[in-house]
Design a protein around this motif. Structure first.
Motif, PDB file in Angstrom:
ATOM      1  N   LEU A  26       1.902   0.284  11.927  1.00 16.70           N
ATOM      2  CA  LEU A  26       1.697   0.096  11.096  1.00 16.70           C
ATOM      3  C   LEU A  26       0.665   1.276  10.206  1.00 16.70           C
ATOM      4  O   LEU A  26       0.442   1.320   8.921  1.00 16.70           O
ATOM      5  N   VAL A  27       0.615   2.847  10.809  1.00 16.16           N
ATOM      6  CA  VAL A  27       0.719   4.066   9.629  1.00 16.16           C
ATOM      7  C   VAL A  27       2.380   5.131  10.081  1.00 16.16           C
ATOM      8  O   VAL A  27       2.809   4.990  10.360  1.00 16.16           O
ATOM      9  N   PRO A  28       1.961   4.248   8.396  1.00 15.44           N
ATOM     10  CA  PRO A  28       1.748   4.814   7.179  1.00 15.44           C
ATOM     11  C   PRO A  28       2.194   3.527   6.544  1.00 15.44           C
ATOM     12  O   PRO A  28       1.663   3.489   5.735  1.00 15.44           O
ATOM     13  N   ALA A  29       2.459   2.267   6.718  1.00 18.77           N
ATOM     14  CA  ALA A  29       2.987   1.318   6.359  1.00 18.77           C
ATOM     15  C   ALA A  29       1.791   0.606   5.603  1.00 18.77           C
ATOM     16  O   ALA A  29       1.765   0.365   4.733  1.00 18.77           O
ATOM     17  N   LEU A  30       0.577   0.506   6.146  1.00 18.42           N
ATOM     18  CA  LEU A  30      -0.425  -0.547   6.061  1.00 18.42           C
ATOM     19  C   LEU A  30      -2.198   0.742   6.304  1.00 18.42           C
ATOM     20  O   LEU A  30      -2.732   0.199   5.261  1.00 18.42           O
ATOM     21  N   ALA A  31      -1.908   1.630   6.216  1.00 16.66           N
ATOM     22  CA  ALA A  31      -3.381   2.333   6.559  1.00 16.66           C
ATOM     23  C   ALA A  31      -3.191   4.225   6.780  1.00 16.66           C
ATOM     24  O   ALA A  31      -1.430   4.266   6.956  1.00 16.66           O
ATOM     25  N   ASP A  32      -3.302   5.158   5.973  1.00 13.62           N
ATOM     26  CA  ASP A  32      -3.199   6.280   6.477  1.00 13.62           C
ATOM     27  C   ASP A  32      -3.538   6.877   8.143  1.00 13.62           C
ATOM     28  O   ASP A  32      -3.169   7.776   8.494  1.00 13.62           O
ATOM     29  N   TRP A  33      -4.420   5.619   8.379  1.00  9.34           N
ATOM     30  CA  TRP A  33      -4.784   6.327  10.287  1.00  9.34           C
ATOM     31  C   TRP A  33      -5.314   4.689  11.353  1.00  9.34           C
ATOM     32  O   TRP A  33      -5.771   4.375  10.292  1.00  9.34           O
ATOM     33  N   CYS A  34      -5.306   4.903  11.934  1.00  8.99           N
ATOM     34  CA  CYS A  34      -5.686   3.631  12.936  1.00  8.99           C
ATOM     35  C   CYS A  34      -5.997   4.253  14.183  1.00  8.99           C
ATOM     36  O   CYS A  34      -5.569   5.537  14.283  1.00  8.99           O
ATOM     37  N   VAL A  35      -6.838   2.986  14.526  1.00  8.82           N
ATOM     38  CA  VAL A  35      -7.108   3.188  16.230  1.00  8.82           C
ATOM     39  C   VAL A  35      -7.209   1.473  16.776  1.00  8.82           C
ATOM     40  O   VAL A  35      -7.580   1.463  16.334  1.00  8.82           O
ATOM     41  N   VAL A  36      -6.671   1.668  17.728  1.00  7.35           N
ATOM     42  CA  VAL A  36      -6.374   0.411  18.998  1.00  7.35           C
ATOM     43  C   VAL A  36      -7.357   0.690  19.987  1.00  7.35           C
ATOM     44  O   VAL A  36      -7.559   1.388  20.813  1.00  7.35           O
ATOM     45  N   THR A  37      -7.771  -0.626  19.924  1.00  3.16           N
ATOM     46  CA  THR A  37      -8.883  -0.691  20.567  1.00  3.16           C
ATOM     47  C   THR A  37      -8.587  -1.863  21.677  1.00  3.16           C
ATOM     48  O   THR A  37      -8.511  -3.047  21.277  1.00  3.16           O
ATOM     49  N   MET A 142      -8.091   0.485  10.829  1.00  2.00           N
ATOM     50  CA  MET A 142      -7.536   0.797   9.830  1.00  2.00           C
ATOM     51  C   MET A 142      -8.064   1.434   8.750  1.00  2.00           C
ATOM     52  O   MET A 142      -9.087   0.666   8.090  1.00  2.00           O
ATOM     53  N   PHE A 143      -7.848   2.390   8.165  1.00  6.28           N
ATOM     54  CA  PHE A 143      -8.634   3.381   7.733  1.00  6.28           C
ATOM     55  C   PHE A 143      -7.385   3.690   6.164  1.00  6.28           C
ATOM     56  O   PHE A 143      -6.121   3.951   6.157  1.00  6.28           O
ATOM     57  N   GLY A 144      -8.267   4.346   5.248  1.00  6.52           N
ATOM     58  CA  GLY A 144      -7.581   4.383   4.220  1.00  6.52           C
ATOM     59  C   GLY A 144      -8.322   5.570   3.276  1.00  6.52           C
ATOM     60  O   GLY A 144      -8.995   5.577   3.493  1.00  6.52           O
ATOM     61  N   ALA A 145      -7.170   6.588   3.608  1.00  5.09           N
ATOM     62  CA  ALA A 145      -8.201   7.857   2.337  1.00  5.09           C
ATOM     63  C   ALA A 145      -7.432   8.620   0.985  1.00  5.09           C
ATOM     64  O   ALA A 145      -8.341   8.758   0.205  1.00  5.09           O
ATOM     65  N   ALA A 146      -6.140   8.083   0.807  1.00  2.00           N
ATOM     66  CA  ALA A 146      -5.793   8.434  -0.015  1.00  2.00           C
ATOM     67  C   ALA A 146      -4.674   7.204  -0.527  1.00  2.00           C
ATOM     68  O   ALA A 146      -3.053   7.939  -1.081  1.00  2.00           O
ATOM     69  N   ARG A 147      -4.886   6.084  -0.564  1.00  2.00           N
ATOM     70  CA  ARG A 147      -4.203   5.078  -1.424  1.00  2.00           C
ATOM     71  C   ARG A 147      -5.808   4.297  -1.350  1.00  2.00           C
ATOM     72  O   ARG A 147      -6.442   3.818  -0.816  1.00  2.00           O
ATOM     73  N   ASP A 148      -5.176   3.114  -2.031  1.00  2.00           N
ATOM     74  CA  ASP A 148      -5.725   1.823  -2.357  1.00  2.00           C
ATOM     75  C   ASP A 148      -6.184   1.090  -1.004  1.00  2.00           C
ATOM     76  O   ASP A 148      -5.630   0.876  -0.177  1.00  2.00           O
ATOM     77  N   ALA A 149      -7.181   0.442  -1.438  1.00  2.00           N
ATOM     78  CA  ALA A 149      -7.928  -0.827  -0.148  1.00  2.00           C
ATOM     79  C   ALA A 149      -6.814  -1.469  -0.210  1.00  2.00           C
ATOM     80  O   ALA A 149      -5.940  -1.845  -0.792  1.00  2.00           O
ATOM     81  N   LEU A 150      -6.696  -2.485   0.490  1.00  2.00           N
ATOM     82  CA  LEU A 150      -5.255  -3.306   1.119  1.00  2.00           C
ATOM     83  C   LEU A 150      -5.810  -4.702   0.381  1.00  2.00           C
ATOM     84  O   LEU A 150      -6.742  -5.362  -0.115  1.00  2.00           O
ATOM     85  N   GLY A 151      -4.395  -4.557  -0.469  1.00  2.00           N
ATOM     86  CA  GLY A 151      -4.952  -6.248  -0.802  1.00  2.00           C
ATOM     87  C   GLY A 151      -4.976  -7.460  -0.175  1.00  2.00           C
ATOM     88  O   GLY A 151      -4.120  -7.879   1.158  1.00  2.00           O
ATOM     89  N   HIS A 152      -4.271  -8.442  -0.844  1.00  2.00           N
ATOM     90  CA  HIS A 152      -4.292  -9.964  -0.744  1.00  2.00           C
ATOM     91  C   HIS A 152      -3.253 -10.415   0.436  1.00  2.00           C
ATOM     92  O   HIS A 152      -3.286 -10.428   1.626  1.00  2.00           O
ATOM     93  N   ASP A 153      -2.143  -9.835  -0.421  1.00  2.00           N
ATOM     94  CA  ASP A 153      -0.917 -10.040   0.520  1.00  2.00           C
ATOM     95  C   ASP A 153      -0.414  -8.856   2.147  1.00  2.00           C
ATOM     96  O   ASP A 153      -0.128  -9.003   3.065  1.00  2.00           O
TER      97      ASP A 153
END
Length: 451
Positions: A26-37, A142-153
């Motif tokens: 998932l990182v960096p494809a869709l977010a800058d960092w993430c946590v799985v719970t 999922m978190f973003g810091a250096a990219r835009d928020a996720l779009g619809h697609d």
């Protein structure tokens, strides 16, 4: 993305490994960092303590330790309004498209975790529940810091990925639960063997079934009422929990028959076969039962008799005190258990010197795809001639390391017994054997046996 996640997660049945792979896909494809719970169903305490953050990742290697520290601290610092808790409770996506750092600190109690949020500096966040068969088993943060928020697609893709991940992680968790149950069953069935003072007993067990960690092989060692020591090795057809269940029945029945009837090996096997017919246990099994006996005269001479009877099992081997190896063949002892219940059972005996080692084993020790039983028996004999004088723990470790096929092909069970001189205590801890039985364990006079 969906194909890669499905393939990567389907290739492991370890939930922690699957979660690590998911985070790194998932990182960096869709977010800058993430946590799985994951939600821990076995955790008895209510509320947020039932949550476990099991995987993290950051696109910046310098911040990966910071994300891991954040994950370790955040659950304990969450308020009731935390985004993770809200998503898991409602089973819905929770999204903060701007100002995520301040929003996060607003639902986390002040402390070290606030400084970690400032360091990670998220501008947006998305939390999606992991839902499988109507049950929430965890969540992706999922978190973003250096990219835009996720779009619809991208959100549509993330939902699809989440569904695939939920399936894989739930399967992995079910696998772990089944494995834990199976291992508990194995521990309950395969108890520590008895060890009279002048005997050293070492057992080994390696199951074939990767998903169950149990099988149909078993070993046993116990004292009969007259003080004789009886050893058993057996193999029930199959490599699953059903085979382990039948194994448990046969092991318990054999013990009960041996203790209540005081019979020798042949008599015990005959009654066990009859009991299987009465109880309609149709699964065949091979077993060999050996009993150590000694008259007062034999004790003075420093020798012991081994009486044994085999129900279609592989022959035990004895490493003599001089290093030679004797194969205890079972001629006309009788067929497998559960095949011909009224078949006569015979037994044999051999006299061995103190210092000898008795080895009983199942076919998984010597049989593999590139070697038949005859060749395996020959290889076992050569190995015993080479390592037979090693300490018993080392000897059994060498056999299990060198002889069997790769794990997963067949169960492996063995019991090794070293007959130490009777004026020397064997090198093992006190096993709690009653003193009167331990004292009588090697002075039992046997009935006449067919030799």
């Amino acid at each position: 993305m969906l194909a890669r996640v499905t393939a990567e997660l389907a290739s492991t049945m370890d939930a922690d490994v699957a979660a690590d792979r998911l985070a790194q896909l998932l990182v960096p494809a869709l977010a800058d960092w993430c946590v799985v719970t994951l939600v821990d169903d076995e955790e008895p305490r209510p509320g947020r303590r039932r949550l476990r953050d099991i995987a993290t990742w950051h696109t910046d290697p310098a911040l990966r330790a910071v994300v891991a520290e954040y994950a370790a601290a955040r659950i304990g610092a969450m308020s009731e309004h935390a985004f993770l808790l809200d998503s898991i409770r409602r089973g819905e996506l929770v999204e903060v498209r701007t100002g995520a750092a301040d929003a996060l600190k607003g639902v986390l109690r002040p402390g070290r975790v606030h400084g970690l949020v400032d360091t990670l500096a998220p501008t947006w966040l998305v939390v999606l529940p992991l839902v499988r068969a109507g049950r929430t088993i965890g969540a992706l943060s999922m978190f973003g810091a250096a990219r835009d928020a996720l779009g619809h697609d991208e959100l549509t893709t993330l939902r699809q990925v989440t569904a695939a991940a939920a399936l894989a992680l739930d399967n992995a968790r079910r696998f772990r639960q089944q494995r834990d149950v199976a291992e508990a069953l194995q521990r309950a069935l395969l108890t520590e063997p008895v060890e009279p003072d002048d005997l050293e007993v070492v057992v080994r067990y390696r199951p074939a079934g990767e998903s169950t960690h149990v099988g149909g092989d078993w070993y046993d060692a116990f004292l009969q009422p007259d003080g004789a020591t009886m050893f058993v090795i057996g193999d029930v057809a199959g490599h699953d929990i059903e085979a382990a269940s039948v194994m448990g029945q046969l092991r318990s029945m054999l013990r009960a028959i041996a203790v209540t009837t005081k019979d020798g090996p042949a008599g015990v096997l005959a009654q066990l076969d009859a009991a299987m017919r009465t109880l309609r246990i149709g699964t065949p099994a091979t077993v060999v039962v050996a009993r150590l006996e000694q008259t007062p005269e034999e004790r003075k001479r420093g020798v012991t008799r081994i009486r044994w009877s085999s129900a279609g099992h592989l022959p035990p081997m004895v490493v003599a005190s001089d290093g030679s190896v004797v194969v205890l063949e079972a001629r006309d002892h009788g067929p497998l258990l559960g095949i011909v219940p009224d078949s006569p059972r015979n037994e044999s005996e051999v006299v061995v010197e103190r210092g000898s080692t008795l080895l009983m084993y199942t076919d998984g020790l010597i049989e593999r795809r590139d070697r038949d039983l005859r060749a395996g028996l020959a290889e076992l004999r050569r190995t015993l001639e080479r390592v037979g004088d090693e300490p018993l723990e080392s000897l059994t470790d060498a056999l299990v390391a060198e002889l069997p096929a790769d794990a997963g092909e067949d169960d492996v069970a063995l019991v090794a017994v070293r007959l130490h001189p009777q004026d020397v205590r064997a090198p093992h801890d006190d096993d709690g054997v009653p003193d009167d039985l331990a004292a009588r364990a090697q002075v039992t006079v046997a009935p006449d046996a067919a030799s």
